[in-house]
Design a protein around this motif. Structure first.
Motif, short mmCIF file in Angstrom:
data_model
loop_
_atom_site.label_atom_id
_atom_site.label_comp_id
_atom_site.label_asym_id
_atom_site.label_seq_id
_atom_site.Cartn_x
_atom_site.Cartn_y
_atom_site.Cartn_z
N TYR A 196 34.56 42.07 33.09
CA TYR A 196 35.17 43.36 32.75
C TYR A 196 35.66 44.09 34.00
N TYR A 197 34.83 44.12 35.03
CA TYR A 197 35.20 44.94 36.19
C TYR A 197 36.47 44.43 36.86
N THR A 198 36.65 43.14 36.94
CA THR A 198 37.86 42.59 37.55
C THR A 198 39.10 43.08 36.81
N LEU A 199 39.03 43.10 35.48
CA LEU A 199 40.14 43.59 34.67
C LEU A 199 40.34 45.08 34.87
N TYR A 200 39.25 45.83 34.89
CA TYR A 200 39.31 47.28 35.13
C TYR A 200 39.94 47.59 36.48
N GLU A 201 39.52 46.87 37.50
CA GLU A 201 40.04 47.10 38.85
C GLU A 201 41.55 46.86 38.92
N LYS A 202 42.00 45.80 38.27
CA LYS A 202 43.44 45.50 38.25
C LYS A 202 44.20 46.59 37.51
N TYR A 203 43.65 47.03 36.39
CA TYR A 203 44.30 48.06 35.58
C TYR A 203 44.46 49.36 36.36
N LEU A 233 46.98 49.07 39.41
CA LEU A 233 48.40 48.90 39.11
C LEU A 233 48.96 50.00 38.22
N ARG A 234 48.12 50.66 37.45
CA ARG A 234 48.61 51.63 36.47
C ARG A 234 48.29 53.08 36.80
N GLN A 265 47.59 54.67 40.11
CA GLN A 265 47.48 54.96 41.53
C GLN A 265 47.56 56.46 41.83
N ASP A 266 48.08 57.24 40.88
CA ASP A 266 48.18 58.68 41.07
C ASP A 266 47.04 59.44 40.42
N GLY A 267 46.03 58.73 39.92
CA GLY A 267 44.95 59.37 39.18
C GLY A 267 43.68 59.51 39.99
N SER A 268 42.72 60.24 39.41
CA SER A 268 41.46 60.53 40.10
C SER A 268 40.56 59.30 40.21
N MET A 269 40.83 58.24 39.42
CA MET A 269 39.98 57.05 39.47
C MET A 269 40.47 56.01 40.48
N TYR A 270 41.56 56.34 41.19
CA TYR A 270 42.08 55.42 42.20
C TYR A 270 41.62 55.86 43.58
N PRO A 271 41.21 54.93 44.44
CA PRO A 271 41.04 53.49 44.20
C PRO A 271 39.76 53.22 43.41
N PHE A 273 43.34 47.29 30.43
CA PHE A 273 43.97 46.02 30.07
C PHE A 273 44.75 45.45 31.24
N ASP A 274 45.16 44.21 31.07
CA ASP A 274 45.95 43.51 32.09
C ASP A 274 47.39 44.02 32.03
N PRO A 275 47.88 44.69 33.07
CA PRO A 275 49.26 45.20 33.04
C PRO A 275 50.31 44.12 32.84
N ASP A 276 49.98 42.85 33.10
CA ASP A 276 50.94 41.77 32.87
C ASP A 276 51.28 41.63 31.39
#
Length: 241
Positions: free
Chosen positions: A106-113, A116-117, A119-125, A173-176
């Motif tokens: 799960y975390y790998t998918l969360y990290e990618k999401y 990539l989706r 970058q301007d939010g409070s959860m990034y990085p 989710f996977d942005p791809d």
């Protein structure tokens, strides 16, 4: 209502709102530990509260009341033509799976999401501590609704599980696979799961009409909003506002 307003509550400091930057946000926080159970929390959902990590809260902002809890009576839900089209776009190569435990992938998918989706939010990085402290909870069972494409996990809906309702916490989710409208797909999957398990409501969090990121929630009907401590039909609320 199945719950009285708690007597032991705290008030947070004011801080900048992440949805309406011109506003200051402030929260009511439940301090009574007896409220921290699935049954009591379900009653608090009916009073406009929500969970983040182990904490139960509700907006109590000094100059703004834009946040309104939104829920969907799942047995009355009728998918729109657009929602049916998106769901039917999934071929036999896709499948929904239900898991009651967090999985290592799960975390790998969360990290990618997030990377990539949002970058301007409070959860990034993204980082693992933030992921755990935001999504998970020690006193409440959580259902993980997964979407797979063949042998690849492409989406997870983190869903709080109460006796008579579900509460959508977060989907990543996977942005791809973004062209499959996975945000819509995962809400529909939560609705289906709520129906299959004979629950009454799916809580969709807070609706803020002036926030573009939240407008998608109004596409699920017939929704109800918590306005002035009363649940009203969402369409009625929109017409009167």
């Amino acid at each position: 209502m199945t719950e009285h307003f708690p007597s032991k509550i705290g008030l947070s400091q004011q801080f900048s709102c992440s949805y309406l930057p011109e506003q200051q946000e402030q929260l009511l926080v439940i301090l009574d530990q007896n409220c921290y159970s699935p049954e009591h929390f379900e009653g608090l959902l009916e009073l406009g509260f929500r969970r983040s990590g182990d904490q139960i809260y509700r907006p109590h902002c000094p100059k703004c009341n834009a946040c309104e809890s939104l829920r969907l009576p799942v047995q009355q839900f009728n998918a729109s033509k657009s929602q049916k089209r998106k769901w039917n776009k999934l071929s036999d190569e896709f499948r929904i799976e239900i898991n009651q435990q967090e999985q290592p992938n799960y975390y790998t998918l969360y990290e990618k999401y997030i990377s990539l989706r949002h970058q301007d939010g409070s959860m990034y990085p993204p980082n693992h501590l933030q992921y755990e402290s935001f999504l998970f909870c020690q006193w409440l069972p959580i259902t993980f609704i997964e979407l797979w494409h063949l042998e690849t996990l492409i989406a997870v809906a983190v869903t709080d599980t109460m006796p008579n309702s579900l509460s959508a916490i977060y989907t990543f989710f996977d942005p791809d696979y973004e062209h499959y409208s996975l945000g819509t797909i995962m809400i529909l999957a939560q609705i289906n799961y709520a129906r299959e398990t004979h629950r009454q409501h799916l809580y969709l969090g807070y609706q803020i009409d002036s926030c573009k990121k939240m407008r998608y929630k109004t596409n699920y009907k017939p929704a109800q909003r918590f306005v002035n401590d009363i649940w009203v039909h969402s369409d009625t609320r929109q017409k009167s506002s």
